[in-house]
Scaffold this motif. Sequence first.
Motif, PDB file in Angstrom:
ATOM      1  N   ILE A   1       0.831  -1.209   0.000  1.00  0.00           N
ATOM      2  CA  ILE A   1       0.000   0.000   0.000  1.00  0.00           C
ATOM      3  C   ILE A   1       0.863   1.256   0.000  1.00  0.00           C
ATOM      4  N   SER A   2       1.864   1.287   0.876  1.00  0.00           N
ATOM      5  CA  SER A   2       2.713   2.470   0.960  1.00  0.00           C
ATOM      6  C   SER A   2       3.489   2.693  -0.336  1.00  0.00           C
ATOM      7  N   SER A   3       3.917   1.615  -0.996  1.00  0.00           N
ATOM      8  CA  SER A   3       4.668   1.758  -2.243  1.00  0.00           C
ATOM      9  C   SER A   3       3.809   2.376  -3.332  1.00  0.00           C
ATOM     10  N   TRP A   4       2.574   1.928  -3.442  1.00  0.00           N
ATOM     11  CA  TRP A   4       1.692   2.489  -4.468  1.00  0.00           C
ATOM     12  C   TRP A   4       1.285   3.919  -4.120  1.00  0.00           C
ATOM     13  N   VAL A   5       1.183   4.215  -2.837  1.00  0.00           N
ATOM     14  CA  VAL A   5       0.892   5.598  -2.442  1.00  0.00           C
ATOM     15  C   VAL A   5       2.060   6.504  -2.821  1.00  0.00           C
TER      16      VAL A   5
ATOM     17  N   GLY B   1      10.455   1.089  -7.213  1.00  0.00           N
ATOM     18  CA  GLY B   1      11.323  -0.081  -7.170  1.00  0.00           C
ATOM     19  C   GLY B   1      12.417   0.062  -6.124  1.00  0.00           C
ATOM     20  N   CYS B   2      12.970   1.276  -6.007  1.00  0.00           N
ATOM     21  CA  CYS B   2      13.990   1.522  -4.980  1.00  0.00           C
ATOM     22  C   CYS B   2      13.400   1.386  -3.575  1.00  0.00           C
TER      23      CYS B   2
ATOM     24  N   TYR C   1       4.501  10.600  -5.985  1.00  0.00           N
ATOM     25  CA  TYR C   1       5.686  11.034  -6.747  1.00  0.00           C
ATOM     26  C   TYR C   1       5.302  11.397  -8.183  1.00  0.00           C
ATOM     27  N   PHE C   2       4.464  10.570  -8.805  1.00  0.00           N
ATOM     28  CA  PHE C   2       3.997  10.851 -10.165  1.00  0.00           C
ATOM     29  C   PHE C   2       3.285  12.198 -10.237  1.00  0.00           C
TER      30      PHE C   2
ATOM     31  N   ALA D   1       8.431   7.639 -11.342  1.00  0.00           N
ATOM     32  CA  ALA D   1       7.648   7.098 -10.224  1.00  0.00           C
ATOM     33  C   ALA D   1       7.867   5.596 -10.073  1.00  0.00           C
ATOM     34  N   LEU D   2       7.909   4.878 -11.209  1.00  0.00           N
ATOM     35  CA  LEU D   2       8.135   3.435 -11.142  1.00  0.00           C
ATOM     36  C   LEU D   2       9.545   3.122 -10.643  1.00  0.00           C
TER      37      LEU D   2
END
Length: 353
Positions: free
Chosen positions: A17-21, A57-58, A26-27, A52-53
């Motif tokens: 969830i946090s990664s997609w947020v 990933g990082c 960022y996007f 953003a991607l």
Amino acid sequence: MASTSKSIKSKKQFTHISSWVICAFYFSVIYFLLRWTSIPKEIALYDAGISALCITGCCYLIYSTLHYYLPKNNQYWKLITLGIVLTLMSVVISIFILFGFFDASEILYVYKGLPFRIIINFLLLACIMIITIFWNIQEEYQDNKKRKEASERMLRDAELYNMRQQLQPHFLFNSLNSIIALIGSKPSEARKMTFQLSDFLRGTMRKDDKQFIPLSDELNHLKLYLEIEKVRFGHRLQTNFDIDESCLTSYVPSMIVQPLLENAIKYGLYNITGDVAINLRIYSIQNLLHIQIENPFEIDQFENKKGTGFGISSIQRRLFLLYGQSNLLQAKAKDSIFTATLRIPQYDKDYSN
């Protein structure tokens, strides 16, 4: 095991969830900044999406790395190095991919904004590191706390079991000596006492796996014990029960009353001639079950007292281990009457074990 798997599952959910947020945030920021500087819409969409991607990933790499490795206090430079490496990776990879979609002349703005990209990415990844480290530290603290509580509970249960096992031989040896004494003069009573002792010990063994039992079961166990003692002492031993029937459904620690009753009989009959009455009174006051035992005594018994007093001290220790209170057993002597009072809390508690 269930709590551990639940914790791992919740952590994975938090990571996704946090990664997609972060990706969406960022996007949006990069796209807004590019459009604000008059970058064409198509280029801004590609640039913001690719960047953003890459940063997402990082973030996954940080989550995965810090999940298995937490640096010590003097090794935080490794985190800074990791942050710098991932920042450069995210910037270089996003620019490299972007050059695959557009000509170099169309994305010259990238070189001008390169320092800002590096700073933004580094600060974002640093925040992710800090959050992840605090999450892992808190999780490790909770795991250590649970392990400590489980260890203390195992030690407490072992001590309680050991104390209960030590109480049984104390009465058993006295009963066996009485049976031996009766075999020659009163074989029928010796046989009766043997059967009663067998029933008593069988009931004791059934209670070994239960820490708490209903008061009614404890009283039935006491009656078996008293039948054995009455064979030993005959008509000299008299017992008077005054029990509030509303207390019969209350729960008490298994075999908590028998050592006190045995103590009352020991000091009430051993050095006193004639009939002796042992009084047992049970009542309840404000969620506290009171169990009161009275017996007469000779004053010089305390001056010439023999033994270690293991029964009383073990009950006090057991009550402390079960309830965390040291004042649940009170004893007083007045006018040649010794009174021991147990106070058993009846607050909400799991009595299934």
